[in-house]
Design a protein around this motif. Structure first.
Motif, PDB file in Angstrom:
ATOM      1  N   GLY A  48      -4.710  -4.690  -5.926  1.00 26.96           N
ATOM      2  CA  GLY A  48      -5.342  -4.092  -7.101  1.00 26.96           C
ATOM      3  C   GLY A  48      -4.601  -4.365  -8.394  1.00 26.96           C
ATOM      4  O   GLY A  48      -4.398  -5.519  -8.790  1.00 26.96           O
ATOM      5  N   ASP A  49      -4.135  -3.304  -9.052  1.00 30.66           N
ATOM      6  CA  ASP A  49      -3.487  -3.404 -10.363  1.00 30.66           C
ATOM      7  C   ASP A  49      -1.972  -3.533 -10.244  1.00 30.66           C
ATOM      8  O   ASP A  49      -1.231  -2.871 -10.980  1.00 30.66           O
ATOM      9  CB  ASP A  49      -3.830  -2.184 -11.212  1.00 30.66           C
TER      10      ASP A  49
ATOM     11  N   ASN B 109      -0.139  -5.703 -11.294  1.00 29.40           N
ATOM     12  CA  ASN B 109       0.428  -6.179 -12.561  1.00 29.40           C
ATOM     13  C   ASN B 109       0.066  -5.262 -13.737  1.00 29.40           C
ATOM     14  O   ASN B 109      -0.017  -5.687 -14.885  1.00 29.40           O
ATOM     15  CB  ASN B 109      -0.027  -7.614 -12.842  1.00 29.40           C
ATOM     16  N   TYR B 110      -0.111  -3.987 -13.421  1.00 29.14           N
ATOM     17  CA  TYR B 110      -0.432  -2.985 -14.441  1.00 29.14           C
ATOM     18  C   TYR B 110       0.638  -2.928 -15.530  1.00 29.14           C
ATOM     19  O   TYR B 110       0.355  -2.617 -16.682  1.00 29.14           O
ATOM     20  CB  TYR B 110      -0.568  -1.633 -13.760  1.00 29.14           C
TER      21      TYR B 110
ATOM     22  N   ARG C  64      -0.251  -4.853 -18.545  1.00 30.22           N
ATOM     23  CA  ARG C  64      -1.409  -4.451 -19.358  1.00 30.22           C
ATOM     24  C   ARG C  64      -1.342  -3.023 -19.883  1.00 30.22           C
ATOM     25  O   ARG C  64      -2.097  -2.669 -20.790  1.00 30.22           O
ATOM     26  CB  ARG C  64      -2.677  -4.607 -18.522  1.00 30.22           C
TER      27      ARG C  64
ATOM     28  N   ASP D 153      -6.435  -6.382 -23.195  1.00 28.85           N
ATOM     29  CA  ASP D 153      -6.517  -7.437 -22.179  1.00 28.85           C
ATOM     30  C   ASP D 153      -6.171  -8.808 -22.745  1.00 28.85           C
ATOM     31  O   ASP D 153      -5.725  -9.696 -22.027  1.00 28.85           O
ATOM     32  CB  ASP D 153      -7.932  -7.478 -21.581  1.00 28.85           C
TER      33      ASP D 153
ATOM     34  N   PRO E 210      -1.521   3.242 -10.603  1.00 35.50           N
ATOM     35  CA  PRO E 210      -2.540   2.986  -9.578  1.00 35.50           C
ATOM     36  C   PRO E 210      -1.979   3.148  -8.167  1.00 35.50           C
ATOM     37  O   PRO E 210      -0.817   2.849  -7.896  1.00 35.50           O
ATOM     38  CB  PRO E 210      -2.933   1.523  -9.842  1.00 35.50           C
TER      39      PRO E 210
END
Length: 297
Positions: free
Chosen positions: A201-202, A204-205, A208, A213, A263
């Motif tokens: 999923g995220d 690499n949150y 960001r 984005d 997440p």
């Protein structure tokens, strides 16, 4: 009707990639293996292998026959194991697949206890971030970081995987502790390299969070393995977002910005309906569920 003995030899040769290796596994001569394969090809009137100096390559027909022979081989193994389990003692082979990250940390650290409890189970762990196909008998059971895509698979939730930001003491000593999400703009970050598996999923949150984005933070290092990201963070390279299962025994890392909710995703134990009555699958499932309940994260 096809001769099962020839099919068995064909299956071993296809798995081994050469007649020489197949002969070693089967306790036969290389010439005998070659003769049996040629006889099978004559029976079918089709070529099953392309032979060259570096080994064997299955033809299209050979691929189809191998998939069928592989299922037959697996089903025979299950019958043999079920017969041996009839004395109420879990026994026989059990092939478990999961990701490199969870398999090399959370799972592997708990297997010694299981093997002492069930010494007659022959456990094999196959770590692969590309999911092995349980329906095609590439493994018996799996620990997956998402619900199974195949609706017929039996699933049991193990735990929720929580992510946190981590850095080493040496990194914090040199660069300071971030005090807010915006403060991360002034820090070195470690990300997961492409392609990112969908189940992460995220992951690499950190690139960001708090950014648009179109302008993510630039990672100082990308590593396409969770365990590699953890090692890089421990070495003081930067801050990484890591799942709790990979850091539970790491005293060289400190949590960064613990108040930020990140997440999360679910871990499941998955197996096919054909194994729902298997004692060795049942005891392994129950063992993992008990360890998941004990796990403090």
């Amino acid at each position: 009707m096809l001769d099962w003995d020839k099919l068995r030899i064909f299956h071993t040769a296809a798995e081994s990639g050469s007649f020489t290796h197949a002969a070693e596994k089967l306790g036969m001569s290389q010439s005998a293996v070659s003769r049996q394969i040629s006889a099978l090809e004559d029976d079918l009137g089709l070529k099953l292998f392309i032979r060259h100096a570096r080994g064997l390559v299955l033809t299209e027909v050979g691929e189809q026959l191998f998939r069928t022979a592989h299922r037959m081989h697996w089903e025979l193994q299950q019958v043999e194991t079920q017969m041996s389990e009839s004395q109420d003692v879990p026994t026989g082979p059990l092939i478990v697949t999961t990701t490199v990250g969870i398999g090399s940390t959370w799972l592997s650290s708990r297997l010694d206890e299981f093997l002492k409890l069930y010494p007659l189970i022959q456990l094999e762990i196959r770590l692969n971030d590309a999911e092995l196909d349980l329906a095609m008998r590439e493994a018996d059971v799996a620990i997956r970081l998402h619900r199974p895509n195949q609706s017929e698979m039996i699933q049991r939730k193990l735990f929720t995987v929580h992510n946190h930001f981590y850095a080493s003491n040496s990194y914090i000593d040199e660069h300071g502790m971030p005090s807010s999400a915006e403060d991360l703009d002034n820090h070195r970050i470690i990300s997961f390299g492409e392609p990112v598996p969908s189940y992460l999923g995220d992951i690499n949150y950190l690139e960001r969070m708090g950014r648009s984005d179109s302008s993510p933070r630039r990672a100082v290092l990308k590593v396409n393995a969770i365990y590699g990201m953890m090692q890089a963070a421990r070495a003081g390279i930067g801050i990484a977002m890591l799942p709790a299962y990979v850091t539970e025994k790491e005293d060289g890392l400190v949590q960064v910005l613990p108040e930020i909710e990140l997440p999360a995703y679910e871990a499941y134990f998955v197996y096919p309906p054909a194994l729902k009555n298997s004692k060795r699958v049942g005891v392994f499932r129950d063992f993992l569920v008990s360890k998941a309940r004990e796990w403090s994260f």
